[in-house]
Design an enzyme around this catalytic site. Sequence first.
Site, PDB file in Angstrom:
ATOM      1  N   TYR A  50       0.842  -1.205   0.000  1.00 38.53           N
ATOM      2  CA  TYR A  50       0.000   0.000   0.000  1.00 38.53           C
ATOM      3  C   TYR A  50       0.878   1.256   0.000  1.00 38.53           C
ATOM      4  CZ  TYR A  50      -3.499   3.365   1.777  1.00 38.53           C
ATOM      5  OH  TYR A  50      -4.324   4.448   1.950  1.00 38.53           O
ATOM      6  N   LYS A  82       1.062   4.367  -2.802  1.00 39.52           N
ATOM      7  CA  LYS A  82       0.746   5.769  -2.498  1.00 39.52           C
ATOM      8  C   LYS A  82       1.976   6.669  -2.732  1.00 39.52           C
ATOM      9  CE  LYS A  82      -3.655   5.311  -1.265  1.00 39.52           C
ATOM     10  NZ  LYS A  82      -4.768   5.881  -2.042  1.00 39.52           N
TER      11      LYS A  82
HETATM   12  N1  LIG Z   1      -9.227   5.734   6.037  1.00 39.24           N
HETATM   13  C1  LIG Z   1      -7.956   6.124   6.203  1.00 39.24           C
HETATM   14  O1  LIG Z   1      -7.402   6.147   7.321  1.00 39.24           O
HETATM   15  C2  LIG Z   1      -7.165   6.604   5.010  1.00 39.24           C
HETATM   16  C3  LIG Z   1      -5.916   7.213   5.245  1.00 39.24           C
HETATM   17  C4  LIG Z   1      -5.172   7.668   4.159  1.00 39.24           C
HETATM   18  C5  LIG Z   1      -5.672   7.526   2.879  1.00 39.24           C
HETATM   19  N2  LIG Z   1      -6.880   6.916   2.667  1.00 39.24           N
HETATM   20  C6  LIG Z   1      -7.356   6.787   1.297  1.00 39.24           C
HETATM   21  O2  LIG Z   1      -8.644   7.353   1.201  1.00 39.24           O
HETATM   22  C7  LIG Z   1      -9.371   6.749   0.122  1.00 39.24           C
HETATM   23  C8  LIG Z   1     -10.740   6.327   0.617  1.00 39.24           C
HETATM   24  O3  LIG Z   1     -10.585   5.328   1.618  1.00 39.24           O
HETATM   25  P1  LIG Z   1     -11.683   4.979   2.727  1.00 39.24           P
HETATM   26  O4  LIG Z   1     -10.958   4.836   4.010  1.00 39.24           O
HETATM   27  O5  LIG Z   1     -12.830   5.908   2.630  1.00 39.24           O
HETATM   28  O6  LIG Z   1     -12.121   3.488   2.351  1.00 39.24           O
HETATM   29  P2  LIG Z   1     -13.222   2.932   1.324  1.00 39.24           P
HETATM   30  O7  LIG Z   1     -14.579   3.354   1.733  1.00 39.24           O
HETATM   31  O8  LIG Z   1     -12.958   1.470   1.229  1.00 39.24           O
HETATM   32  O9  LIG Z   1     -12.888   3.676  -0.023  1.00 39.24           O
HETATM   33  C9  LIG Z   1     -12.269   3.096  -1.115  1.00 39.24           C
HETATM   34  C10 LIG Z   1     -13.247   3.090  -2.265  1.00 39.24           C
HETATM   35  O10 LIG Z   1     -12.537   2.760  -3.460  1.00 39.24           O
HETATM   36  C11 LIG Z   1     -13.392   1.946  -4.226  1.00 39.24           C
HETATM   37  N3  LIG Z   1     -12.660   1.222  -5.246  1.00 39.24           N
HETATM   38  C12 LIG Z   1     -11.668   0.320  -5.114  1.00 39.24           C
HETATM   39  N4  LIG Z   1     -11.255  -0.083  -6.330  1.00 39.24           N
HETATM   40  C13 LIG Z   1     -12.014   0.575  -7.253  1.00 39.24           C
HETATM   41  C14 LIG Z   1     -12.080   0.591  -8.667  1.00 39.24           C
HETATM   42  N5  LIG Z   1     -11.287  -0.187  -9.402  1.00 39.24           N
HETATM   43  N6  LIG Z   1     -12.955   1.418  -9.277  1.00 39.24           N
HETATM   44  C15 LIG Z   1     -13.760   2.216  -8.554  1.00 39.24           C
HETATM   45  N7  LIG Z   1     -13.781   2.228  -7.205  1.00 39.24           N
HETATM   46  C16 LIG Z   1     -12.903   1.418  -6.566  1.00 39.24           C
HETATM   47  C17 LIG Z   1     -14.086   1.046  -3.217  1.00 39.24           C
HETATM   48  O11 LIG Z   1     -15.253   0.521  -3.796  1.00 39.24           O
HETATM   49  P3  LIG Z   1     -15.781  -0.998  -3.668  1.00 39.24           P
HETATM   50  O12 LIG Z   1     -16.804  -0.962  -2.579  1.00 39.24           O
HETATM   51  O13 LIG Z   1     -16.357  -1.293  -5.002  1.00 39.24           O
HETATM   52  O14 LIG Z   1     -14.594  -1.854  -3.328  1.00 39.24           O
HETATM   53  C18 LIG Z   1     -14.387   2.071  -2.116  1.00 39.24           C
HETATM   54  O15 LIG Z   1     -15.584   2.745  -2.394  1.00 39.24           O
HETATM   55  C19 LIG Z   1      -8.496   5.591  -0.372  1.00 39.24           C
HETATM   56  O16 LIG Z   1      -7.774   5.983  -1.511  1.00 39.24           O
HETATM   57  C20 LIG Z   1      -7.547   5.359   0.807  1.00 39.24           C
HETATM   58  O17 LIG Z   1      -6.318   4.770   0.406  1.00 39.24           O
HETATM   59  C21 LIG Z   1      -7.635   6.462   3.716  1.00 39.24           C
END
Ligand SMILES: NC(=O)c1ccc[n+]([C@@H]2O[C@H](COP(=O)([O-])OP(=O)(O)OC[C@H]3O[C@@H](n4cnc5c(N)ncnc54)[C@H](OP(=O)(O)O)[C@@H]3O)[C@@H](O)[C@H]2O)c1
Length: 244
Positions: free
Chosen positions: A166, A170
Site C-alpha cells: 500500500y 501511495k
Molecule cells: N481511512 C484512512 O485512514 C485513510 C488514510 C489515508 C488515505 N486513505 C485513502 O482514502 C481513500 C478512501 O478510503 P476509505 O478509508 O474511505 O475506504 P473505502 O470506503 O474502502 O474507499 C475506497 C473506495 O474505493 C473503491 N474502489 C476500489 N477499487 C475501485 C475501482 N477499481 N474502481 C472504482 N472504485 C474502486 C471502493 O469501492 P468498492 O466498494 O467497489 O470496493 C471504495 O468505495 C483511499 O484511496 C484510501 O487509500 C484512507
Amino acid sequence: METRNIVLITGVSRKEGLGYETARQLAGQGYKVIITARDYQKAAHLAATMQEDKLDVVPMELDISNAESITKCVQHVTERLGRLDVLINNAGVMTDFTSTIATADLGVVKACFDSNVFGPWQATQAFLPLLRKSTQPRIVNVTSGMGSYDDPDFGLHHFPGVLTTYALTKLTFNALTVKAAKELKDEGILVNAVCPGFTATYEGLKEQGARPVEEGAKSIVWAATLPADGPTGGFFRDGKSLPW
Ligand SMILES: NC(=O)c1ccc[n+]([C@@H]2O[C@H](COP(=O)([O-])OP(=O)(O)OC[C@H]3O[C@@H](n4cnc5c(N)ncnc54)[C@H](OP(=O)(O)O)[C@@H]3O)[C@@H](O)[C@H]2O)c1
C-alpha cells in the site's frame, strides 16, 4: 448550461467512506457532485440519501480499473454536463497488510498498483478533456502519509514494516501528482495530493485512534475548493504541507 461547479468523486460505495462524506460536504457548499462506484446500485443508493437532504448529487458507474467503464462515464458526463471542474481520485484499495519486500506475492502487488496508481492515472487521462473545459480545473489525488518518506507518524522512514505494498502505491501516486502538476500548470489545472489522516472509515479504527470521517474529508474538500492562485504539486493534510 450547468452553473454550479461540478465535481466527480471516484470510489463512493460506502456511507462510512471518505468519498461519501466529501460528497456531502461539497454538495453542502453548493457543488453539483457526481458520485461514482463500480457497483452503480451502491452509488445510486448513496445519492438518494443525499438527495433527500436536497443536495445536488448524481450517481454514475465507474470502475477505474476498466477502460470501457471509464469511457462510458466520460461520455455520460460529456452528454449530461459538458465539463468537469474537479476530479477527486479517491478510489483505492488497502490490501496485503502483512506483505514484506521479501515475501510479497507480486501478483497481489501488481493488482494493488492497478487500483491505486494505474486506475487513477487512467481516469485522469480520460477526464482531462472535460477538465480543460472548466475555468478553474482541479485534480485532487487522495494518497496517504504512508506514501511519504518523512511523515512523522506514517512515513516510510518511521512506520513499522507493515502495509508495504500500500505504501509503495501511495508513494508512486504522490510522485504522479508532482509530475502531473508540473505538466498541467500552464493550463491552470491545480493538481495536489491529500492525505486525509488516519480516519475511522471502518469498524474498530476509532478505537485505534482514527479521527472522525468529517475531519478526514475536510482535507480533501480544502484541496477541491482552492482558489485560482492556490498551490499546485503539493502534499497536504488539513490544509498544511506534509513532508514528501
Ligand atoms: N481511512 C484512512 O485512514 C485513510 C488514510 C489515508 C488515505 N486513505 C485513502 O482514502 C481513500 C478512501 O478510503 P476509505 O478509508 O474511505 O475506504 P473505502 O470506503 O474502502 O474507499 C475506497 C473506495 O474505493 C473503491 N474502489 C476500489 N477499487 C475501485 C475501482 N477499481 N474502481 C472504482 N472504485 C474502486 C471502493 O469501492 P468498492 O466498494 O467497489 O470496493 C471504495 O468505495 C483511499 O484511496 C484510501 O487509500 C484512507
